[in-house]
Design an enzyme around this catalytic site. Structure first.
Site, short mmCIF file in Angstrom:
data_model
loop_
_atom_site.label_atom_id
_atom_site.label_comp_id
_atom_site.label_asym_id
_atom_site.label_seq_id
_atom_site.Cartn_x
_atom_site.Cartn_y
_atom_site.Cartn_z
N ARG A 1 -7.26 5.71 -5.43
CA ARG A 1 -7.02 7.15 -5.57
C ARG A 1 -7.34 7.62 -7.00
O ARG A 1 -7.99 8.65 -7.19
CB ARG A 1 -5.58 7.47 -5.20
CG ARG A 1 -5.23 7.10 -3.76
CD ARG A 1 -3.73 7.07 -3.53
NE ARG A 1 -3.14 8.40 -3.67
CZ ARG A 1 -1.83 8.62 -3.65
NH1 ARG A 1 -0.99 7.61 -3.52
NH2 ARG A 1 -1.37 9.86 -3.77
N ILE B 1 0.86 -1.17 0.00
CA ILE B 1 0.00 0.00 0.00
C ILE B 1 0.91 1.24 0.00
O ILE B 1 2.07 1.16 0.38
CB ILE B 1 -0.98 0.03 1.20
CG1 ILE B 1 -0.25 -0.12 2.53
CG2 ILE B 1 -2.04 -1.03 1.04
CD1 ILE B 1 -1.17 -0.09 3.75
N ASP B 2 0.37 2.36 -0.44
CA ASP B 2 1.18 3.56 -0.59
C ASP B 2 1.71 4.06 0.75
O ASP B 2 1.13 3.78 1.80
CB ASP B 2 0.35 4.67 -1.24
CG ASP B 2 -0.14 4.30 -2.63
OD1 ASP B 2 0.59 3.58 -3.33
OD2 ASP B 2 -1.25 4.73 -3.01
N LYS B 3 2.76 4.84 0.68
CA LYS B 3 3.40 5.41 1.87
C LYS B 3 2.39 6.10 2.78
O LYS B 3 2.39 5.89 4.00
CB LYS B 3 4.50 6.39 1.43
CG LYS B 3 5.08 7.26 2.53
CD LYS B 3 6.15 8.18 1.95
CE LYS B 3 6.62 9.22 2.96
NZ LYS B 3 5.65 10.31 3.14
#
Length: 301
Positions: free
Chosen positions: A235, A135-137
């Protein structure tokens, strides 16, 4: 050492932006790092990232040799939700990068997991041991990590077969009028900004399902279920249909609710245990900043 040369003709603006357009194989952040390392000169003079290019400027870049990434265990606190001989389920905090990269050589989830577990699966390359999905930062929430190769293959196969359940909670801009939705739109690298993903005709299949949980005056709280797992999928998809995620620095409005990134949390994870065959289901609390923001929105409505 690689060298690049460019003479400005019809481009205008900051040099980092111009070079990112001209040399599209490199990201803007990579070009900015060259400027910091004084590897870029214009007409024989070293310049900074905010230099405004002019017609006939001669730009020369000497790309520094890439530093080899090393992977070291680091004693970084982790929230371990579950662990056995095959699998670790961890609740990743917002702001933590999953695995090392040139921009983030250490301090990542993988560094912390190696300290905690000692060893992880070796299916991926050397800097992504154990990582089945990411998953993204600035997205928080649940991740499953493989401790050995047999477990990794089993978990990976289940992901490919779309049997793994991944539920996210997101706060988005605007009020969604309908209760449920399914977004089917292919995702690939943006042609205009290499840091972003976009809906492109030749992109990879991407499917997101969403359900409205609560409506506010200017926002909607939703649950998203991933059918596929493309980079930045939720997103990109929510921005595509006109409801970008609050706080998203890439796809959302610039002036928005204060936070540390997008209000997106991987809340629920379910998968078949690679050894026992048992269905494992895990749930997690929303981060404090998320819960605090929801209360503030409710009070303002």
């Amino acid at each position: 050492m690689t060298q690049l040369h460019y003479v400005v003709e019809d481009k205008k603006g900051r040099i980092d932006k111009v070079l990112a357009e001209v040399f599209s194989d490199y990201s803007r952040s990579q070009i900015q790092s060259w400027l910091k390392e004084e590897a870029v000169n214009v007409n024989g003079e070293i310049v900074k990232a905010n230099y405004k290019v002019k017609q006939n400027d001669c730009i020369d870049i000497e790309i520094p040799e890439a530093k080899e990434l090393t992977l070291e265990p680091q004693d970084i606190p982790l929230e371990i939700v579950y662990e056995d001989d095959d699998v670790i389920v961890v609740n990743k905090p917002q702001g933590m990068v999953v695995h090392p990269s040139m921009g983030h050589p250490d301090g990542t989830l993988v560094n912390a997991l190696l300290f905690h577990a000692g060893s992880l699966s070796s299916i991926n390359d050397v800097i992504r041991p154990g990582i089945v999905h990411r998953i993204d930062k600035d997205t928080s929430g649940l991740l499953m990590v493989a401790k050995n190769d047999v477990a990794h293959i089993a978990l990976q196969d289940e992901l490919k077969e779309r049997k793994t359940l991944r539920k996210y909670v997101a706060l988005v801009h605007e009020v969604i009028p309908h209760e449920k939705g399914k977004i089917e739109a292919p995702i690939g690298r943006s042609k205009d900004n290499r840091q972003k993903q976009a809906i492109v005709a030749d992109g990879k299949e991407a499917v997101t399902h969403f359900t409205v949980l609560e409506r506010f005056l200017d926002y909607t709280l939703i649950e998203c279920v991933l059918e596929t797992g493309r980079t930045h999928q939720i997103r990109v998809h929510m921005d595509y249909i006109g409801y970008p995620i609050v706080g998203d620095p890439l796809y959302g409005p610039k002036k928005t609710i204060k936070g540390n990134g997008q209000f997106l949390h991987a809340k629920t994870l379910a998968f078949t245990h690679p050894t026992t065959g048992e269905l494992m289901t895990f749930d997690s609390e929303l981060p404090e900043i998320f819960k605090k923001t929801l209360k503030e929105i409710e009070n303002n409505d």
